[in-house]
Design a protein around this motif. Sequence first.
Motif, mmCIF file in Angstrom:
data_model
loop_
_atom_site.group_PDB
_atom_site.id
_atom_site.type_symbol
_atom_site.label_atom_id
_atom_site.label_comp_id
_atom_site.label_asym_id
_atom_site.label_seq_id
_atom_site.Cartn_x
_atom_site.Cartn_y
_atom_site.Cartn_z
ATOM 1 N N LEU A 101 -4.678 -3.881 15.318
ATOM 2 C CA LEU A 101 -3.264 -4.145 15.600
ATOM 3 C C LEU A 101 -2.712 -5.286 14.760
ATOM 4 C CD1 LEU A 101 -3.234 -3.774 19.485
ATOM 5 C CD2 LEU A 101 -2.537 -2.099 17.764
ATOM 6 N N SER A 102 -3.589 -6.057 14.133
ATOM 7 C CA SER A 102 -3.102 -7.198 13.359
ATOM 8 C C SER A 102 -2.721 -6.783 11.940
ATOM 9 C CB SER A 102 -4.171 -8.290 13.300
ATOM 10 O OG SER A 102 -5.292 -7.804 12.589
ATOM 11 N N TYR A 103 -3.017 -5.543 11.581
ATOM 12 C CA TYR A 103 -2.779 -5.143 10.192
ATOM 13 C C TYR A 103 -1.844 -3.942 10.114
ATOM 14 C CZ TYR A 103 -3.480 -3.130 5.600
ATOM 15 O OH TYR A 103 -3.256 -2.611 4.352
ATOM 16 N N THR A 104 -0.860 -4.034 9.239
ATOM 17 C CA THR A 104 -0.058 -2.858 8.915
ATOM 18 C C THR A 104 0.127 -2.822 7.399
ATOM 19 O OG1 THR A 104 2.021 -1.679 9.281
ATOM 20 C CG2 THR A 104 2.130 -4.076 9.458
ATOM 21 N N PRO A 105 -0.109 -1.671 6.777
ATOM 22 C CA PRO A 105 -0.065 -1.605 5.310
ATOM 23 C C PRO A 105 1.338 -1.805 4.743
ATOM 24 C CG PRO A 105 -0.315 0.585 6.264
ATOM 25 C CD PRO A 105 -0.438 -0.385 7.385
ATOM 26 N N ALA A 106 2.352 -1.576 5.571
ATOM 27 C CA ALA A 106 3.756 -1.746 5.172
ATOM 28 C C ALA A 106 4.497 -2.058 6.474
ATOM 29 C CB ALA A 106 4.268 -0.457 4.533
ATOM 30 N N PRO A 107 5.750 -2.517 6.389
ATOM 31 C CA PRO A 107 6.490 -2.781 7.631
ATOM 32 C C PRO A 107 6.546 -1.516 8.493
ATOM 33 C CG PRO A 107 7.663 -3.646 5.728
ATOM 34 C CD PRO A 107 6.534 -2.810 5.195
ATOM 35 N N ASP A 108 6.028 -1.596 9.708
ATOM 36 C CA ASP A 108 6.027 -0.426 10.591
ATOM 37 C C ASP A 108 7.150 -0.558 11.622
ATOM 38 O OD1 ASP A 108 5.035 -2.374 12.266
ATOM 39 O OD2 ASP A 108 3.419 -1.126 13.079
ATOM 40 N N VAL A 109 7.183 0.396 12.552
ATOM 41 C CA VAL A 109 8.280 0.412 13.525
ATOM 42 C C VAL A 109 8.233 -0.827 14.417
ATOM 43 C CG1 VAL A 109 7.039 1.796 15.247
ATOM 44 C CG2 VAL A 109 9.535 1.928 15.131
ATOM 45 N N PHE A 110 7.037 -1.365 14.636
ATOM 46 C CA PHE A 110 6.986 -2.564 15.483
ATOM 47 C C PHE A 110 7.550 -3.770 14.729
ATOM 48 C CE2 PHE A 110 5.180 -6.143 17.803
ATOM 49 C CZ PHE A 110 5.603 -5.805 19.078
ATOM 50 N N HIS A 111 7.195 -3.903 13.480
ATOM 51 C CA HIS A 111 7.748 -5.003 12.688
ATOM 52 C C HIS A 111 9.280 -4.893 12.585
ATOM 53 C CE1 HIS A 111 8.194 -7.916 9.392
ATOM 54 N NE2 HIS A 111 9.073 -7.056 8.907
ATOM 55 N N ASP A 112 9.771 -3.713 12.275
ATOM 56 C CA ASP A 112 11.208 -3.577 11.983
ATOM 57 C C ASP A 112 12.069 -3.473 13.239
ATOM 58 O OD1 ASP A 112 11.014 -3.679 9.180
ATOM 59 O OD2 ASP A 112 10.440 -1.576 9.081
ATOM 60 N N LEU A 113 11.648 -2.620 14.160
ATOM 61 C CA LEU A 113 12.510 -2.370 15.324
ATOM 62 C C LEU A 113 12.359 -3.483 16.368
ATOM 63 C CD1 LEU A 113 12.978 1.190 16.848
ATOM 64 C CD2 LEU A 113 13.453 -0.899 18.094
#
Length: 236
Positions: A101-113
């Motif tokens: 959960l600490s890693y996302t390869p690009a901005p995901d829906v949790f980061h953006d929304l």
Amino acid sequence: MKAVAFRRFEPREHKTWQTLFNRQSELRDQQIVPMFARGLRALNINADGVPDLDAVNSKLRALTGWEGVPVEGLEEGESFYSMLAEKKFPVGNFIRDEKDLSYTPAPDVFHDLYGHLPFYTDRAYADFCEEFGKRTRKYLKDAKILREFERFFWFTAEFGLIKTPQGKRIFGAGIASSHGECAYALSEKPKVIPFTIEAVRQHEFRIDVFQEDLFLIENEQQLYSCLNDFEKAYTN
Ligand SMILES: [Fe+2]
């Protein structure tokens, strides 16, 4: 911008959202600038699962005229700033893997929304970002100047800290949407530098590590009122 239809998320992906949301909720009020929690409430973003973007957008449009636009991949330079100028914010159309959960390869829906959209319920913040997009759009062909605008956005809307009557708080969505970075950003570990446009303009950053240097904004007004001074360097 490659806009796409907002996905129907699977049950296990909604579960990932719930886990992320719940663990961010524990310390939110002690860590993040109050306008963020107000924005979550105003948009009815909660632990139930990945929100319905149409429902979020109808509330957001009514408040400030902004909307989240689902996109494929990362929005860079030209398209990202043009979107801001049109009161649109890109929303990653996927959610990070439940295994890390600490890693996302690009901005995901949790980061953006979760991380970004609540801020756009605030009229002054929303107007500032629209204006920032319009100004940045003028310099898209000049890589050096564009880089300086990118640093400005990075160290404020993504990774800014701000003084509040209750103490130092997180202002940047990049920190607000990261469990580990919330604790780190408010610890003694990062170097905290007073926000000035000259310092931010020249400060390089990396996207693949916790931010070792963070800028502390005096108050929202300091940030929202500095675009004329920031741009002066390029117009003289
Ligand atoms: Fe972001």
